[in-house]
Design an enzyme around this catalytic site. Structure first.
Site, PDB file in Angstrom:
ATOM      1  N   GLU A 221       3.274 -18.415   4.564  1.00  0.00           N
ATOM      2  CA  GLU A 221       3.731 -18.263   3.192  1.00  0.00           C
ATOM      3  C   GLU A 221       5.190 -18.698   3.039  1.00  0.00           C
ATOM      4  O   GLU A 221       5.555 -19.391   2.081  1.00  0.00           O
ATOM      5  CB  GLU A 221       3.575 -16.807   2.737  1.00  0.00           C
ATOM      6  CG  GLU A 221       2.146 -16.299   2.751  1.00  0.00           C
ATOM      7  CD  GLU A 221       1.781 -15.606   4.064  1.00  0.00           C
ATOM      8  OE1 GLU A 221       0.864 -14.777   4.030  1.00  0.00           O
ATOM      9  OE2 GLU A 221       2.414 -15.904   5.099  1.00  0.00           O
ATOM     10  N   HIS A 393       4.656   9.590 -16.932  1.00  0.00           N
ATOM     11  CA  HIS A 393       3.732   9.276 -18.016  1.00  0.00           C
ATOM     12  C   HIS A 393       2.549   8.462 -17.520  1.00  0.00           C
ATOM     13  O   HIS A 393       1.852   7.826 -18.319  1.00  0.00           O
ATOM     14  CB  HIS A 393       4.480   8.531 -19.126  1.00  0.00           C
ATOM     15  CG  HIS A 393       5.509   9.370 -19.794  1.00  0.00           C
ATOM     16  ND1 HIS A 393       5.255  10.108 -20.932  1.00  0.00           N
ATOM     17  CD2 HIS A 393       6.800   9.639 -19.473  1.00  0.00           C
ATOM     18  CE1 HIS A 393       6.337  10.771 -21.297  1.00  0.00           C
ATOM     19  NE2 HIS A 393       7.290  10.505 -20.429  1.00  0.00           N
TER      20      HIS A 393
END
Length: 538
Positions: A221, A393
């Site tokens: 990569e 949340h």
């Protein structure tokens, strides 16, 4: 090869198994003990389970662990030879026995002589490399190092993956307030072409420099991205003879970096005893040094060094990293917790969970013990998390009311002296409140949907500031926790063979995708073969 030869000081297998069985037995009676009751019946609990470790305050008192059980955990550490293993690491011995290497990252931040088991003091070479990094990064920061056209470098593209990217990227974001004005650091890790497309927006070749980091200089990569960026520089008009103004390399194989075109003046090496996920302190930290400067980088090393000294000298009863590891072991074996959440109440440290995923899961996600025998106990807990208050949340619903017990590390940062702003007070209040709410719960509402069972364990780590010294200490704390947990599990935390298989398979599939004339292998599983065929038709 016997375990004693592989890991001297590690307890005999039978002693380890007996100790492990004793811990597992505790789950019969202690899995549901009440943390609130422990506070009520153990007046010295907060004092006993609070640790000062350099610029860090580590509070383990909200863990579901009775003080009376600490003796069981310490006995297990003795059976595993924890102290001997720690001392062997600091002595530069070959504790990474599957790769025949030391794991000597502590030498990267030492100011005192530190010798490998063979007798070589490695610190002079480490300091020399840091000195070269400091000179080069300072020249870049103050504008003396310029691009091929004489323009000042304004953008650094740091190319790497895994340990060559996660640590520097996290640190650059966490310490952004120490950054050089007018100098931007971009990270390119994913080989997806869209990743480079996003990074290159707004870049000009004449003012861009790429730092390529790869330990072996063979990581597919990284080399793919490095080649893409090099070609982009050339296509933009940078002459081949001027590429040295736009490239730097960090590697343990400088010969391969030279062949790629990295100039000697911008080539920084590090030894093979530096593991990727423990490498921020080495030349791998070059993008960070460019970002924050050599003096701040020295402070980062100083913070890590303070934790090293604590870890090396403190008895296990007062040793913060060892206690973190023992608590993690307890939560896994006694409470059955198979994941741990890390919640930094600091937006700049938002990448900390991702960094710790690699550090801990790549280190300890092993299925065999030091003898090569399959383990019959859990290793490599899943590490995950997001910054607070955002996370409150989303997945905090599951932390508070879900059936699974997930221990949480809350990372808080003390505010600077002076009046506390409303936003800073709200941030700290939320971090402290979530830990208390997980502990106390709420059983009063008549509506069962609004009840909170509580008794959920957590650790709070308080940094005295979001500064290089405290941040370096935090990362070193988790490094030593990870190594300690490996010794307590009787596994090798310093190899990572699990990353290799998928890469080998990918090479075969890549060949099939790029050459439609290749015959489909007969041993390929039907699902993969069908997907490859479908992609080839496109």
């Amino acid at each position: 090869m016997t375990v004693e030869n592989k890991m001297p000081g590690d307890g005999a297998r039978s002693a380890f198994q007996e100790s492990l069985a004793a811990l597992r037995e505790r789950s019969r009676t202690l899995a549901e003990c009440s943390i609130n009751e422990l506070f009520a019946t153990e007046p010295k609990r907060r004092e006993r389970l609070n640790f000062q470790c350099g610029p860090l305050d580590v509070d383990l008192s909200r863990q579901r662990l009775p003080l009376a059980e600490l003796g069981t955990l310490f006995a297990h550490a003795r059976a595993c030879g924890w102290q001997a293993a720690r001392d062997r690491m600091f002595a530069g011995e070959t504790i990474n026995f599957t790769e025949q290497r030391a794991a000597f990252h502590v030498a990267l931040r030492s100011l005192e002589p530190m010798k490998l088991a063979g007798g070589e003091d490695v610190v002079p070479q480490v300091r020399a490399t840091l000195g070269r990094m400091g000179e080069w990064s300072t020249a870049l920061r103050d504008g003396r190092h310029r691009g091929a056209g004489g323009e000042r470098i304004s953008d650094i593209v740091a190319i790497g993956i895994g340990g060559s990217a996660l640590g520097p990227e996290l640190a650059c974001q966490a310490l952004a307030q120490y950054g050089q004005p007018g100098l931007r650091i971009h990270f390119l890790a994913n080989v997806d072409p869209q990743a480079w497309h996003s990074v290159r927006q707004g870049l000009a070749a004449g003012t861009t420099l790429a730092i390529i980091s790869s330990k072996t200089w063979t990581t597919a990569e990284t080399l793919t991205n490095a080649t893409t960026v090099r070609d982009w520089l050339l296509a933009a008009g940078i002459a081949p003879g001027e590429l040295h103004r736009h490239l730097a390399g960090v590697t343990a194989r400088p010969d391969r970096a030279r062949e790629f075109g990295v100039p000697e003046s911008a080539l920084f090496s590090f030894p093979d005893w530096v593991g990727g996920r423990y490498s921020l302190w080495s030349a791998i930290g070059l993008p960070l040094m460019v970002a924050i400067g050599a003096a701040a980088f020295d402070e980062l090393l100083a913070g890590a060094r303070a934790v090293d000294e604590h870890f090396r000298s403190a008895p296990i009863e007062r040793n913060a990293p060892a206690m973190l590891a023992l608590v993690s072991l307890w939560n896994s074996l006694v409470l059955g917790a198979q994941s741990e959440a890390v919640i930094p109440y600091s937006a700049p440290m938002g990448r900390l969970p991702a960094y710790l995923q690699q550090l801990q899961m790549e280190s300890n996600g092993k299925g065999v013990d030091s003898d090569g025998n399959a383990v019959d106990y859990p290793t490599g807990a899943v590490i995950w998390g997001e910054p607070g208050t955002d996370a409150q949340h989303s997945f905090f619903q599951a932390l508070h009311q879900g059936p699974a017990v997930v221990p949480v590390d809350f990372i808080l940062v003390a505010p600077p002296p002076g009046p506390l702003s409303s936003a800073a007070a709200k941030l700290l209040a939320n971090g402290l409140a979530q830990a208390e709410a997980l502990l106390r719960g709420d059983s009063e509402p008549e509506n069962p949907h609004r009840r909170f069972p509580g008794n959920r364990p957590s650790t709070t780590i308080l940094l005295d500031a979001l500064a290089p010294r405290a941040f370096g200490a935090l990362l070193a704390l988790y490094e030593h926790k990870t190594a300690s947990l490996g010794w307590l599990l009787r596994i090798n935390s310093f190899d990572q063979w699990g990353v290799e298989l998928g890469k080998r398979v990918a090479l075969r599939i890549e060949a099939l995708l790029t050459d439609p004339g290749l015959a489909m292998p007969s041993d390929m599983d039907p699902s993969t073969a069908a997907l490859v065929a479908r992609l080839r038709r496109r």
